[in-house]
Design a protein around this motif. Structure first.
Motif, PDB file in Angstrom:
ATOM      1  N   SER A  16     -24.655   6.844  13.159  1.00  0.00           N
ATOM      2  CA  SER A  16     -25.232   5.646  12.534  1.00  0.00           C
ATOM      3  C   SER A  16     -26.514   5.982  11.784  1.00  0.00           C
ATOM      4  CB  SER A  16     -25.514   4.583  13.606  1.00  0.00           C
ATOM      5  OG  SER A  16     -24.321   4.137  14.205  1.00  0.00           O
ATOM      6  N   ILE A  17     -27.326   6.889  12.351  1.00  0.00           N
ATOM      7  CA  ILE A  17     -28.562   7.295  11.681  1.00  0.00           C
ATOM      8  C   ILE A  17     -28.240   8.041  10.390  1.00  0.00           C
ATOM      9  CG2 ILE A  17     -30.565   8.820  11.883  1.00  0.00           C
ATOM     10  CD1 ILE A  17     -30.605   8.075  14.901  1.00  0.00           C
ATOM     11  N   VAL A  18     -27.260   8.928  10.440  1.00  0.00           N
ATOM     12  CA  VAL A  18     -26.858   9.668   9.234  1.00  0.00           C
ATOM     13  C   VAL A  18     -26.303   8.711   8.182  1.00  0.00           C
ATOM     14  CG1 VAL A  18     -25.231  11.380   8.329  1.00  0.00           C
ATOM     15  CG2 VAL A  18     -26.493  11.845  10.444  1.00  0.00           C
ATOM     16  N   ASP A  19     -25.494   7.744   8.615  1.00  0.00           N
ATOM     17  CA  ASP A  19     -24.964   6.747   7.672  1.00  0.00           C
ATOM     18  C   ASP A  19     -26.099   6.044   6.937  1.00  0.00           C
ATOM     19  OD1 ASP A  19     -22.384   7.352   8.385  1.00  0.00           O
ATOM     20  OD2 ASP A  19     -22.153   5.655   9.767  1.00  0.00           O
ATOM     21  N   ALA A  20     -27.142   5.658   7.692  1.00  0.00           N
ATOM     22  CA  ALA A  20     -28.270   4.959   7.078  1.00  0.00           C
ATOM     23  C   ALA A  20     -29.018   5.881   6.109  1.00  0.00           C
ATOM     24  CB  ALA A  20     -29.224   4.440   8.160  1.00  0.00           C
ATOM     25  N   LEU A  21     -29.203   7.139   6.505  1.00  0.00           N
ATOM     26  CA  LEU A  21     -29.916   8.079   5.641  1.00  0.00           C
ATOM     27  C   LEU A  21     -29.175   8.320   4.332  1.00  0.00           C
ATOM     28  CD1 LEU A  21     -31.097  10.744   8.257  1.00  0.00           C
ATOM     29  CD2 LEU A  21     -32.563   9.219   6.923  1.00  0.00           C
ATOM     30  N   GLN A  22     -27.853   8.323   4.392  1.00  0.00           N
ATOM     31  CA  GLN A  22     -27.090   8.550   3.167  1.00  0.00           C
ATOM     32  C   GLN A  22     -27.225   7.409   2.170  1.00  0.00           C
ATOM     33  OE1 GLN A  22     -23.111  10.089   4.881  1.00  0.00           O
ATOM     34  NE2 GLN A  22     -23.510  11.357   3.062  1.00  0.00           N
ATOM     35  N   GLY A  23     -27.677   6.259   2.643  1.00  0.00           N
ATOM     36  CA  GLY A  23     -27.915   5.147   1.733  1.00  0.00           C
ATOM     37  C   GLY A  23     -29.294   5.162   1.104  1.00  0.00           C
ATOM     38  N   SER A  24     -30.101   6.172   1.442  1.00  0.00           N
ATOM     39  CA  SER A  24     -31.469   6.254   0.929  1.00  0.00           C
ATOM     40  C   SER A  24     -31.504   6.977  -0.411  1.00  0.00           C
ATOM     41  CB  SER A  24     -32.352   6.989   1.947  1.00  0.00           C
ATOM     42  OG  SER A  24     -33.531   7.460   1.344  1.00  0.00           O
ATOM     43  N   ALA A  25     -32.196   6.389  -1.382  1.00  0.00           N
ATOM     44  CA  ALA A  25     -32.364   7.047  -2.686  1.00  0.00           C
ATOM     45  C   ALA A  25     -33.194   8.314  -2.544  1.00  0.00           C
ATOM     46  CB  ALA A  25     -33.034   6.086  -3.667  1.00  0.00           C
ATOM     47  N   THR A  26     -34.138   8.318  -1.614  1.00  0.00           N
ATOM     48  CA  THR A  26     -34.968   9.507  -1.382  1.00  0.00           C
ATOM     49  C   THR A  26     -34.117  10.678  -0.927  1.00  0.00           C
ATOM     50  OG1 THR A  26     -36.918   8.196  -0.815  1.00  0.00           O
ATOM     51  CG2 THR A  26     -36.845  10.446   0.027  1.00  0.00           C
ATOM     52  N   VAL A  27     -33.234  10.429   0.019  1.00  0.00           N
ATOM     53  CA  VAL A  27     -32.429  11.501   0.607  1.00  0.00           C
ATOM     54  C   VAL A  27     -31.369  11.999  -0.374  1.00  0.00           C
ATOM     55  CG1 VAL A  27     -30.850  12.068   2.505  1.00  0.00           C
ATOM     56  CG2 VAL A  27     -32.877  10.673   2.944  1.00  0.00           C
ATOM     57  N   SER A  28     -30.862  11.125  -1.211  1.00  0.00           N
ATOM     58  CA  SER A  28     -29.763  11.503  -2.100  1.00  0.00           C
ATOM     59  C   SER A  28     -30.227  12.285  -3.328  1.00  0.00           C
ATOM     60  CB  SER A  28     -28.997  10.249  -2.549  1.00  0.00           C
ATOM     61  OG  SER A  28     -29.842   9.384  -3.278  1.00  0.00           O
ATOM     62  N   GLN A  29     -31.544  12.250  -3.645  1.00  0.00           N
ATOM     63  CA  GLN A  29     -32.059  12.948  -4.822  1.00  0.00           C
ATOM     64  C   GLN A  29     -32.814  14.210  -4.389  1.00  0.00           C
ATOM     65  OE1 GLN A  29     -34.406  10.138  -6.977  1.00  0.00           O
ATOM     66  NE2 GLN A  29     -32.694   8.716  -7.287  1.00  0.00           N
ATOM     67  N   GLY A  30     -32.526  15.320  -5.038  1.00  0.00           N
ATOM     68  CA  GLY A  30     -33.043  16.609  -4.602  1.00  0.00           C
ATOM     69  C   GLY A  30     -34.547  16.701  -4.496  1.00  0.00           C
ATOM     70  N   SER A  31     -35.289  16.295  -5.543  1.00  0.00           N
ATOM     71  CA  SER A  31     -36.747  16.471  -5.528  1.00  0.00           C
ATOM     72  C   SER A  31     -37.404  15.597  -4.462  1.00  0.00           C
ATOM     73  CB  SER A  31     -37.328  16.143  -6.900  1.00  0.00           C
ATOM     74  OG  SER A  31     -36.988  14.821  -7.284  1.00  0.00           O
ATOM     75  N   SER A  32     -36.999  14.332  -4.386  1.00  0.00           N
ATOM     76  CA  SER A  32     -37.592  13.451  -3.377  1.00  0.00           C
ATOM     77  C   SER A  32     -37.157  13.847  -1.969  1.00  0.00           C
ATOM     78  CB  SER A  32     -37.233  11.990  -3.661  1.00  0.00           C
ATOM     79  OG  SER A  32     -35.822  11.819  -3.701  1.00  0.00           O
ATOM     80  N   ARG A  33     -35.942  14.376  -1.836  1.00  0.00           N
ATOM     81  CA  ARG A  33     -35.476  14.845  -0.523  1.00  0.00           C
ATOM     82  C   ARG A  33     -36.368  15.979  -0.017  1.00  0.00           C
ATOM     83  NH1 ARG A  33     -30.398  15.576  -1.603  1.00  0.00           N
ATOM     84  NH2 ARG A  33     -30.576  17.752  -2.238  1.00  0.00           N
ATOM     85  N   GLU A  34     -36.812  16.837  -0.929  1.00  0.00           N
ATOM     86  CA  GLU A  34     -37.685  17.942  -0.524  1.00  0.00           C
ATOM     87  C   GLU A  34     -39.049  17.434  -0.069  1.00  0.00           C
ATOM     88  OE1 GLU A  34     -37.374  21.544  -0.218  1.00  0.00           O
ATOM     89  OE2 GLU A  34     -35.471  20.515   0.150  1.00  0.00           O
ATOM     90  N   VAL A  35     -39.549  16.394  -0.737  1.00  0.00           N
ATOM     91  CA  VAL A  35     -40.813  15.789  -0.301  1.00  0.00           C
ATOM     92  C   VAL A  35     -40.667  15.255   1.120  1.00  0.00           C
ATOM     93  CG1 VAL A  35     -42.434  13.898  -0.705  1.00  0.00           C
ATOM     94  CG2 VAL A  35     -41.544  15.210  -2.644  1.00  0.00           C
ATOM     95  N   TRP A  36     -39.565  14.537   1.363  1.00  0.00           N
ATOM     96  CA  TRP A  36     -39.307  13.992   2.708  1.00  0.00           C
ATOM     97  C   TRP A  36     -39.172  15.114   3.728  1.00  0.00           C
ATOM     98  CZ3 TRP A  36     -34.039  13.893   4.939  1.00  0.00           C
ATOM     99  CH2 TRP A  36     -34.026  13.355   6.225  1.00  0.00           C
ATOM    100  N   ARG A  37     -38.448  16.176   3.367  1.00  0.00           N
ATOM    101  CA  ARG A  37     -38.240  17.282   4.308  1.00  0.00           C
ATOM    102  C   ARG A  37     -39.571  17.934   4.688  1.00  0.00           C
ATOM    103  NH1 ARG A  37     -37.828  22.627   4.442  1.00  0.00           N
ATOM    104  NH2 ARG A  37     -38.333  22.787   2.231  1.00  0.00           N
ATOM    105  N   ASP A  38     -40.457  18.110   3.698  1.00  0.00           N
ATOM    106  CA  ASP A  38     -41.771  18.694   3.989  1.00  0.00           C
ATOM    107  C   ASP A  38     -42.592  17.795   4.907  1.00  0.00           C
ATOM    108  OD1 ASP A  38     -41.249  20.933   2.486  1.00  0.00           O
ATOM    109  OD2 ASP A  38     -42.298  20.231   0.692  1.00  0.00           O
ATOM    110  N   LEU A  39     -42.549  16.491   4.644  1.00  0.00           N
ATOM    111  CA  LEU A  39     -43.271  15.556   5.506  1.00  0.00           C
ATOM    112  C   LEU A  39     -42.706  15.571   6.921  1.00  0.00           C
ATOM    113  CD1 LEU A  39     -43.610  12.548   3.040  1.00  0.00           C
ATOM    114  CD2 LEU A  39     -45.489  13.923   3.938  1.00  0.00           C
TER     115      LEU A  39
END
Length: 490
Positions: A16-39
């Protein structure tokens, strides 16, 4: 009722957590995903493997599973996403899942699924009141994602309770069962009561459950610990006269747990109206709050001299009410809050003011004669550890004039309190008023004494209060132990 196995309960929550994350624009886009991963790596204090394949879902599954192996890893995951997205739909969907994970852990991997339909069917009326009663007033306000009985139950399962006291989540179920009985839903009430009986037997709390069900709960005495509404204006670094308005509500008398509200992007002329709406919303949420309420405005340089305490409530009526009539109001510096290099002397000076107010004193700034004055002002404030309050010689303006440079010296030196006249610090009436405010009773009640002068101005009424010095008093009072969290946009 055996329900699902513990492993299946956990796996379905991860999915369920993964399902929710896949709906995030941050997670689906490479550059913003990297910002999130670093945080996220920073929150976990551990590296997070970067996404290196072409299939996102398996990578997310691995990240979430790794987070579950850390104490509050799932909370770190959502909090780091919240830094990027603020109050997004994905963040609001994830927090209840984190609460559910913690609730399953609290109840020893018990399947809680059969409680969900019963608690979801409950009306949303008085959920906050029930949560306060179930927690014996330790939970004063629920996060924004707690909209149903199910979400409140999960949230309370993560709350600590003193030894010898029924856990808040079980107390909430008991209250919910009573309400369902009153509504004629005996079968639904029995589901909750059966669960409580089983858990009480497992946890050795039969006596506590029985005592709760047969006890009266008088209203606690009003808390002397104030509630705070913190309102922050952060300048847009690109658009002139545009601000990110954020706010936090804090009413927990047992600790500092501010609840963050939505961040909005506004023009300067829209700020007073937005603040008025925020205060009205807070008052609605705090309708039965028995604590005093303090307003704190966290302001940038250019707004420090804005008379925010005289902004209005009920501005659409024939007789608007100045905020200062209903609340103590202080301002704070967003520059200091965001500048960690200034925090060590700030903490030192604050401890001096809080622990030894009678041994603390103020420093009166003189009109600057040359550029060297500001250097020596900062030096003197840093060398004098008892100097915890700075009286400005000029009000701060939009530019880099004397008042602003005096405040800069005070911020660098860690001075937690500063006072000035909003238009004329050389006014003899201001000098006399400050002399009385800062007289030898110590500096432990600065805000209260400034508030008394403001009330004296109020008593003259709108036609005459501009002639009273209390109408023009500004006070910056910055407590380093009260910080909004998580941080606003940068």
């Amino acid at each position: 009722m055996r329900g699902r196995s513990p492993d299946r309960v956990r796996n379905e929550l991860i999915v369920s957590i993964v399902d929710a994350l896949q709906g995030s624009a941050t997670v689906s886009q490479g550059s913003s995903r990297e910002v999130w991963r670093d945080l996220l790596a920073g929150e976990l204090a551990a590296p997070v493997e970067p996404f290196g394949g072409d299939r996102l879902r398996p990578w997310l599954l691995q990240v979430v599973k790794e987070c579950t192996t850390v104490g509050d890893g799932l909370a770190c995951l959502v909090r780091s996403l919240e830094y990027v997205e603020q109050q997004s739909a994905t963040v609001a969907e994830l927090w209840p899942l984190v609460d559910e994970w913690e609730a399953v852990d609290f109840f020893n991997n018990t399947d809680l699924g059969h409680l969900r339909p019963v608690l979801l069917a409950m009306g949303s009326t008085d959920l906050a009141v029930m949560a306060r009663r179930a927690s014996r007033s330790r939970v004063q306000e629920l996060p924004g994602w707690c909209q149903t009985g199910w979400q409140v139950f999960l949230r309370l399962a993560g709350e600590n309770s003193p030894a010898g006291e029924l856990p808040p989540s079980m107390a909430f179920l008991a209250l919910s069962a009573d309400r369902l009985m009153e509504d004629g839903q005996a079968d639904a009430a029995e589901v909750l009561r059966r669960f409580n009986r089983t858990q009480a037997l497992t946890l050795g709390m039969e006596g506590l459950l029985s005592d709760w069900q047969h006890s009266d709960f008088p209203q606690p005495a009003p808390s002397l610990v104030p509630a705070y509404l913190m309102i922050q204006f952060e300048p847009d670094r690109i658009e002139t006269d545009r601000y990110y308005l954020s706010h936090w509500r804090q009413s927990d008398s047992e600790g500092w747990h501010p609840v963050r509200g939505e961040t909005v992007h506004l023009g300067r002329e829209e700020l007073p109206g937005a603040v008025e709406r925020l205060i009205e919303e807070a008052e609605e949420k705090w309708a039965d709050l028995r604590q005093p309420v303090i307003l704190e405005f966290i302001l940038p340089w250019e707004l420090l001299n804005e008379p925010v305490e005289w902004w209005s409530k009920e501005s659409g009526s024939e007789a608007p009410t100045p905020l200062v009539m209903d609340y103590p109001v202080v301002v704070r510096s967003i520059e200091r809050l965001q500048r960690a290099a200034w925090h060590r002397p700030w903490h030192h000076k604050w401890r001096q003011l809080r622990e030894r107010p009678a041994d603390s004193h103020s420093h009166w700034s003189s009109p600057a004669e040359d550029e060297a004055y500001f250097f020596h002002l900062e030096r003197e404030l840093k060398e004098d550890r008892h100097a915890v309050c700075l009286v400005l010689s000029q009000p701060p303006g939009d530019d880099s004039g004397t008042g602003r440079r005096e405040i800069l010296a005070g911020l660098r030196a860690g001075v937690p309190a500063m006072i000035w006249h909003r238009s004329d610090c050389a006014d003899p009436k201001f000098q006399d008023a400050i002399g009385e405010i800062l007289q030898d009773r110590g500096l432990g009640s600065l805000a209260e004494r400034v508030g008394e002068w403001r009330k004296d101005a109020l008593a003259l009424g709108p036609g005459a209060w501009d002639g009273h010095v209390g109408r023009h008093l500004a006070i910056l009072l910055d407590d380093p132990e009260r910080k909004p969290s998580p941080p606003g946009p940068v």
